[in-house]
Design a protein around this motif. Structure first.
Motif, PDB file in Angstrom:
ATOM      1  N   PHE A  27      11.934 -15.892 -23.799  1.00 27.29           N
ATOM      2  CA  PHE A  27      11.483 -16.951 -22.888  1.00 27.29           C
ATOM      3  C   PHE A  27      11.235 -16.383 -21.483  1.00 27.29           C
ATOM      4  O   PHE A  27      10.148 -16.502 -20.911  1.00 27.29           O
ATOM      5  CB  PHE A  27      12.584 -18.027 -22.887  1.00 27.29           C
ATOM      6  CG  PHE A  27      12.305 -19.299 -22.133  1.00 27.29           C
ATOM      7  CD1 PHE A  27      11.134 -19.517 -21.448  1.00 27.29           C
ATOM      8  CD2 PHE A  27      13.261 -20.322 -22.130  1.00 27.29           C
ATOM      9  CE1 PHE A  27      10.898 -20.704 -20.760  1.00 27.29           C
ATOM     10  CE2 PHE A  27      13.041 -21.514 -21.454  1.00 27.29           C
ATOM     11  CZ  PHE A  27      11.863 -21.705 -20.768  1.00 27.29           C
ATOM     12  N   HIS A 187      10.908 -31.342 -14.954  1.00 27.14           N
ATOM     13  CA  HIS A 187      11.295 -29.931 -14.878  1.00 27.14           C
ATOM     14  C   HIS A 187      10.549 -29.322 -13.687  1.00 27.14           C
ATOM     15  O   HIS A 187       9.372 -29.600 -13.495  1.00 27.14           O
ATOM     16  CB  HIS A 187      10.893 -29.220 -16.167  1.00 27.14           C
ATOM     17  CG  HIS A 187      11.611 -27.922 -16.401  1.00 27.14           C
ATOM     18  ND1 HIS A 187      11.558 -26.868 -15.513  1.00 27.14           N
ATOM     19  CD2 HIS A 187      12.399 -27.506 -17.409  1.00 27.14           C
ATOM     20  CE1 HIS A 187      12.287 -25.868 -15.979  1.00 27.14           C
ATOM     21  NE2 HIS A 187      12.820 -26.222 -17.130  1.00 27.14           N
ATOM     22  N   GLU A 289      17.975 -29.707 -21.390  1.00 25.66           N
ATOM     23  CA  GLU A 289      17.732 -30.069 -19.997  1.00 25.66           C
ATOM     24  C   GLU A 289      17.903 -31.557 -19.706  1.00 25.66           C
ATOM     25  O   GLU A 289      18.074 -31.943 -18.563  1.00 25.66           O
ATOM     26  CB  GLU A 289      16.316 -29.638 -19.560  1.00 25.66           C
ATOM     27  CG  GLU A 289      15.945 -28.216 -19.883  1.00 25.66           C
ATOM     28  CD  GLU A 289      16.826 -27.183 -19.230  1.00 25.66           C
ATOM     29  OE1 GLU A 289      17.909 -26.915 -19.802  1.00 25.66           O
ATOM     30  OE2 GLU A 289      16.459 -26.662 -18.190  1.00 25.66           O
TER      31      GLU A 289
END
Ligand SMILES: C=CC1=C(C)c2cc3[nH]c(cc4nc(cc5[nH]c(cc1n2)c(C)c5CCC(=O)O)C(CCC(=O)O)=C4C)c(C)c3C=C
Ligand SMILES: [Fe+2]
Ligand SMILES: [Fe+2]
Length: 340
Positions: A27, A187, A289
């Protein structure tokens, strides 16, 4: 034959520290996520971040993991299964990071005879770390492994009526009776990413992002988050003063787009927001998240700051009305194949 590939971000294989480390390595070594030159990225990711973060993240993942696995993957599979019942072409899933990968998803489709794929990046708003990295990866895989396959990509849908109606209805159903404010927490991304992807070099990350029309908006994540928010607020008939926009999940020392969700949660109770509803529209499926950073940590921050009631509004997940939106967006692109 045509087929559909739904692409989400991906999760580690398990909550074992080594699996989390492998996932974070893939990632964070993506140049569209940490956009430094390879050597500096490797020094930062492998020399610093991966020394301590995997253990902490593994603990966080343990708190949200279910018997079936990572919430993000499980929910994406549920979306796939429900969509498969509504369309007569094969539907598979692929993750940008870890398994099942985009390559695995394309392979499964080709094994069913598919040569024309509608690929749906499951991100409402464009960013180089969302839609762009998915398309880049899929094109890399297609050219290297499946040169005869055609892929038609679904574009960000942050302002599409069908999506806004669906999101607004979903929020309306879950809003508590009494709330002082509805917070939209997206985000975050580093500010630099927005400057980098602006082909017009005109976005200044100020009022510019809220202007009605500007060529920079097509690639401005901040603008697209504001637009989703404004359109939903309008649909819900909510006064703007009762709403807050903020950006979560900041990583590292760079400046990310503001205001930061954690700081906002700590400070709003002192400004009179004691009863808060919060929603995270950058995510179509609940994930670490939202389930940990917002529902657990965010709640603590808000209560610590003097808040009284914290109400998390889940993502669209596998709600039927959202599956209908996914179906419509996929069908639009499936039909485009007939026009080529
Ligand atoms: C929704 C869009 C997302 C953007 C934009 C995005 C950017 C971005 N993320 C990081 C670093 C991390 N993100 C992590 C988890 C994570 N991020 C997204 C989505 C976006 N990221 C999701 C859906 C998830 C959850 C995955 C899951 O398995 O549930 C993590 C891993 C967890 C942790 O260690 O905190 C990191 C790290 C950066 C640097 C970035 C930059 C543009
Ligand atoms: Fe902008
Ligand atoms: Fe992220």
């Amino acid at each position: 034959m045509k087929g559909i590939l739904l692409v989400n971000l991906g999760s580690p294989k398990s909550t074992a520290v080594n699996d989390v480390k492998e996932y974070l390595d893939e990632f964070l070594m993506d140049e569209r996520v940490i956009d430094y030159r390879w050597i500096f990225r490797a020094l930062l990711v492998r020399g610093i971040i991966l020394k301590t973060r995997p253990a902490n993240s593994a603990e966080a993942y343990k708190t949200v993991w279910t018997d079936e696995g990572s919430p993000l993957i499980v929910i994406t599979e549920k979306i796939q299964k429900k969509l498969q019942k509504l369309v007569d072409v094969p539907v598979e899933i692929g993750m940008r990071y870890a398994e099942p990968s985009i390559e695995t998803g394309i392979r499964k489709l080709t094994e069913k005879g598919v040569s024309e794929i509608v690929l749906f990046p499951l991100y409402p708003q464009y960013a180089m770390s969302t839609t762009e990295t998915v398309i880049e990866k899929a094109e890399e895989v297609r050219k290297a492994k499946f040169p005869n396959v055609k892929i038609n990509y679904i574009q960000p849908f942050y302002d599409r009526d069908i999506y806004i109606n669906c999101l607004a209805e979903s929020i309306k159903e879950k809003l508590p009776e009494n709330f002082d404010a509805l917070q939209f927490s997206y985000h975050g991304v580093p500010e630099r990413h927005i400057y980098k992807t602006d082909p017009t070099k005109t976005c200044n990350l100020n009022d510019c992002c809220s202007r009605e029309s500007n060529p920079s908006h097509k690639f401005c994540y901040r603008h697209q988050c504001f637009t989703t928010t404004n359109l939903v607020i309008e649909k819900l008939n909510l006064p703007k003063e009762k709403t807050i926009v903020s950006f979560q999940s900041r990583l590292g020392k760079d400046k990310w787009i503001e205001p930061y969700t954690d700081e906002t949660l700590e400070t709003i109770p002192k400004k009179g927001v004691k009863n808060l509803a919060i929603v995270c529209p950058a995510f179509v499926s609940d994930c670490l998240e939202t389930l940990e950073e917002i529902s657990v940590e965010g709640k603590e921050q808000f209560l610590h700051g003097g808040g009284e009631n914290f109400h998390y509004i889940p993502c669209l997940n596998d709600e039927d009305r959202w599956i209908e939106v996914v179906k419509t967006l996929c069908e639009e692109k499936l039909n485009e194949f007939y026009l080529v």
